[in-house]
Design an enzyme around this catalytic site. Structure first.
Site, PDB file in Angstrom:
ATOM      1  N   ASP A   1      24.768 -11.636 -35.977  1.00 26.60           N
ATOM      2  CA  ASP A   1      23.571 -10.847 -35.744  1.00 26.60           C
ATOM      3  C   ASP A   1      22.396 -11.837 -35.742  1.00 26.60           C
ATOM      4  O   ASP A   1      22.555 -13.053 -35.894  1.00 26.60           O
ATOM      5  CB  ASP A   1      23.432  -9.725 -36.791  1.00 26.60           C
ATOM      6  CG  ASP A   1      22.510  -8.600 -36.317  1.00 26.60           C
ATOM      7  OD1 ASP A   1      21.746  -8.799 -35.351  1.00 26.60           O
ATOM      8  OD2 ASP A   1      22.528  -7.531 -36.932  1.00 26.60           O
TER       9      ASP A   1
ATOM     10  N   GLU B   1      15.968  -0.032 -38.281  1.00 25.92           N
ATOM     11  CA  GLU B   1      16.376  -1.058 -39.246  1.00 25.92           C
ATOM     12  C   GLU B   1      15.587  -0.965 -40.549  1.00 25.92           C
ATOM     13  O   GLU B   1      15.243   0.123 -40.999  1.00 25.92           O
ATOM     14  CB  GLU B   1      16.325  -2.436 -38.585  1.00 25.92           C
ATOM     15  CG  GLU B   1      17.254  -2.475 -37.355  1.00 25.92           C
ATOM     16  CD  GLU B   1      17.478  -3.849 -36.780  1.00 25.92           C
ATOM     17  OE1 GLU B   1      17.545  -4.837 -37.513  1.00 25.92           O
ATOM     18  OE2 GLU B   1      17.604  -3.931 -35.541  1.00 25.92           O
TER      19      GLU B   1
END
Ligand code: NOJ
Length: 762
Positions: free
Chosen positions: A305, A518
């Site tokens: 990521d 997020e």
């Protein structure tokens, strides 16, 4: 300081042994006959030859993912020759034709003006439709998709998404999220399909199949199942903080949706940015190689990521510097580093490539590991047809861009979950309706995050019909709709709203959250903001019945339900919020969504999951009082009312006896379902499973199968449901056991409604 997380690994020690089943076999069974057998594919000759021909610099280039914006569109060749990137991400335009043209321009330079002409794979997060280009349909977010329990629709949505993507020159989707919902405080709760591993697995597999549908002999786009693994269970509910997951839970609850994605063919895996049990996931060879590849049989490509080698030093305090982090990550099994320039000192393509080359030259990363990574990357490119057709088709953008509009409405409608209803719904025609609340007429709020903007809609609006517009469109000439807007966090027009409510026959208050994504979505409360609680107080204080519609990325709303005459969870419905909500409120569609998660009374009850170990509820019969944190939730997993009633009878299960070695086989559950009410309607028939006594404790219940059925009033249908007791496979042994995954011998129950049958494993 130097670490080697690979030594002493328990690789293969918990693979098949007497009575046990391999993870791959066991978890593949979640998909039943639709599973494609996991096979280690041999790389093609073309791929092997390319790897042989590449210099170390070219190989390291393949292992680099940069932002497209780092490459000058006027003269791309120079930068492309310098970095030789295997992948690009994030083109900066929302204009789909421009995206296609720019992607093509860069690709032409890559193919024609670099030594080997290996095309880059262009990837982005198109998580609910192609949410990166203007005009594309935006489907409900995944928690709403989970509420439909309709895996076929999940596949159709993914197909539409991939068609738009490929036309715009985009080959790789950082989707679907496999992380099951564990904690609604977490800002990414809505990206998961369900808290239930079986339900989530079916959805994941469907999305992967849709994204990776073959056309012209190759996959239209590649999927990335993410974030491997344990990402959704940060112990404190905050994104990318430490997760602590016992092995038994990890294997039986966290891995199944990954196994489902792998068995459906997922080309790539993205890694969990957080740490798991005291190790950054990016540094864990046990996770990224032993479990992912050797046990789950994944043979695709593993990508990090966002800047997660850097995170190993700066956040996890685990690696000394970027070079050590790179060594740990690549040796753990990472094939490609997502390292777009982000202003982080030294953590850019140039720095990473230099470090990785040094590591190879010093012998800290083997040439075999590099070849292995590059083989995985090139094989992925081959599977998505990049060597034949790396370009988008700007001229075809207008043919596909508005695909999926009807589908979006169908899915959003199927997801609508009626929570409470005193008979106020469906709304009567001829009434005057006051529409209020912060999300009644807000494209931003109905979209949530990932909607032509990471944190939600910015300057460019996606196609959308709001609830206000939907209700106005659907209202017949005898029905009037008025609107008084209020804010998410401010309520400055109390008197206006009260007066309007007093004059109306019914109030529809559309409540919930603004957009987030997020970590920016982490929260420490599930209560609605005070302004909205006050709004409910004000309107329900009049004589006028009030319907609450909640648009939120999580079970948001705690104390308001008693004041509402009816309430409905609309999730983050996207483009078709208006028609979906209106059809359901007016009764043109009969609500059929079921909560794919448990709705706790508040944060003090977390974790409150339907598959928790007992006790979950206060047990009045024994008067044993478990801790307060395990009270009855506000709404149970699977809850969802209808305007009609359904009745189950004659439950049959076959076989009722399984040899332990065949315990992964499908079980057919069939049940007669009757619509006993006056309205036609669809319903989801979930089959739950469990086990009362065993060598270890068992979850109170898990989903082991489900089916949707549509019934006219008075109609009865026998519904056949493919089922499996695999979700009850567990790890035997004491509290720290690392035993094998087994379906133990003994008695299991399967239930539909109040009906129960037993399956014995001998
Ligand atoms: C970070 C997110 O965690 C991940 O889900 C996403 O795919 C990448 N950024 C790329 O946008």
């Amino acid at each position: 300081m130097s670490k080697d997380t690979t030594s002493g690994s328990s690789r293969r020690t918990f693979l098949q042994a007497s009575g046990g089943i391999t993870l791959a076999t066991a978890l593949a069974g979640y998909l039943g006959e639709s599973a494609v057998a996991t096979k280690q594919r041999e790389p093609s000759r073309h791929v092997t030859e390319l790897v042989d021909e590449m210099t170390l610099e070219e190989k390291v280039g393949q292992m680099t993912q940069m932002a497209a914006g780092e490459i000058s569109t006027d003269d791309p060749a120079e930068t492309l020759r310098k970095y030789k990137p295997g992948s690009l991400m994030y083109l900066t335009s929302f204009d789909p034709e421009e995206v296609a043209r720019t992607s093509n321009k860069l690709q032409k330079a890559m193919v024609n003006e670099t030594r080997l002409g290996v095309p880059f794979v262009y990837g982005i997060d198109s998580v609910r439709g192609d949410n990166n280009v203007a005009g594309a349909t935006l489907f409900p977010h995944n928690h709403g998709v989970g509420a439909t329990w309709d895996a076929d629709k999940a596949e159709e949505m993914a197909t539409v998404t991939s068609r738009v993507m490929r036309t715009t020159g985009t080959h790789w989707n950082f989707s679907p999220v496999c992380d099951i919902q564990r904690d609604p405080r977490w800002g990414r709760f809505y990206e998961g399909f369900s808290e239930d591993p079986f339900l989530a697995s079916q959805m994941v597999a469907s999305k992967v199949r849709g994204y990776e549908e073959e056309t012209n002999g190759y996959k239209r786009t590649g999927a990335s199942i993410k974030h491997f693994a344990g990402y959704s269970a940060p112990a404190n509910g905050n994104d990318r903080t430490a997760a602590l997951i016992p092995y038994r839970t990890f294997v039986s609850s966290i891995l199944p949706s990954y196994a489902a994605g792998i068995n459906a063919g997922a080309e790539t895996v993205m890694v969990n940015s957080g740490s798991l049990n005291g190790l950054p996931a990016h540094a864990s060879k046990e996770l990224l190689t032993d479990i992912l590849r050797d046990q789950l049989g994944f043979d695709g490509m593993v990508v990090t990521d966002w800047h997660d080698f850097y995170r190993m030093i700066k956040v996890h305090g685990f690696a000394e510097d970027l070079k050590e982090a790179t060594k740990l990550g690549i040796n753990a099994g990472i094939d490609m580093y997502m390292v777009p320039a982000a202003g982080i000192e030294g953590d850019d393509a140039a720095g990473y490539q230099q470090r990785l080359i040094e590591l190879v030259k010093e012998g800290s990363v083997s040439r075999e590991r590099i070849d292995d990574a590059v083989t995985n990357i090139l094989a992925f490119k081959e599977h998505v047809g990049l060597f034949e057709d790396p370009y988008g088709t700007p001229s075809k953008v207008s043919d596909v861009i508005s695909d999926g509009r009807d589908l979006a409405e169908e899915v959003a409608t199927e997801s609508m979950t009626l929570l409470t209803n005193d008979g106020t719904l469906p709304l009567d025609s001829g009434s005057s309706i006051l529409v209020t609340g912060p999300s009644a007429d807000s494209v931003r709020n109905q979209m949530g995050g990932w909607a032509l903007g990471w944190q939600g809609v910015g300057d460019t609006e996606p196609p959308a019909t709001t609830v206000l517009e939907g209700l106005s469109d659907a209202a017949d000439s005898s029905t009037s709709v008025t609107h008084v807007p209020t804010g998410l966090h401010e309520f400055t027009n109390e008197d206006d709203v009260r007066r309007a409510a007093e004059c109306a026959d019914v109030v529809v208050a559309v409540l919930g959250e603004g957009p987030y994504a997020e970590e920016k979505g982490d929260t420490d409360t599930l209560a609605l903001p005070e302004a909205q609680q006050r709004l409910v107080e004000v309107v329900s204080g009049t004589e006028t019945p009030t319907v609450g519609v909640i648009m939120a990325g999580r079970p948001r709303g705690t104390d308001v339900f008693d004041d509402l005459s009816a309430s409905m969870m609309a999730y983050l419905p996207g483009t078709a919020a208006g028609p979906a909500v209106a059809a359901t409120l007016f009764g043109d569609a009969n609500p059929s969504g079921r909560l794919p998660f448990t709705w706790p009374t508040g944060t003090g009850q977390i974790p409150n999951l339907h598959n928790n170990y007992p006790p979950d509820e206060f047990n009045k019969s024994t008067n044993v009082n478990p801790p307060q944190s395990h009270e009855t939730p506000l709404f149970e997993f699977g809850h969802g009312l209808s305007y009609t009633e359904f009745e189950y009878s004659d439950l049959r299960v076959a076989p009722t006896k399984l040899q332990q070695k065949n315990a992964t086989n499908d079980i057919t559950v069939s049940v007669a379902v009757k619509n006993t009410g006056d309205e036609a309607g669809e319903t989801v028939v979930p089959v739950y499973g469990g086990r009362d006594l065993g060598q270890v404790m068992y979850p109170q219940e898990v989903v082991v199968g489900f089916e949707r059925v549509a019934l006219d009033p008075g109609e009865t249908k026998r519904v056949e449901i493919r089922s499996t007791i695999l979700p009850l496979a567990t790890v035997l042994g004491d509290v720290f056991s690392r035993g094998e995954l087994v379906i133990d011998t003994g008695e299991y129950w399967l239930s539909v409604g109040d009906l129960t049958e037993t399956v014995s494993v001998v």
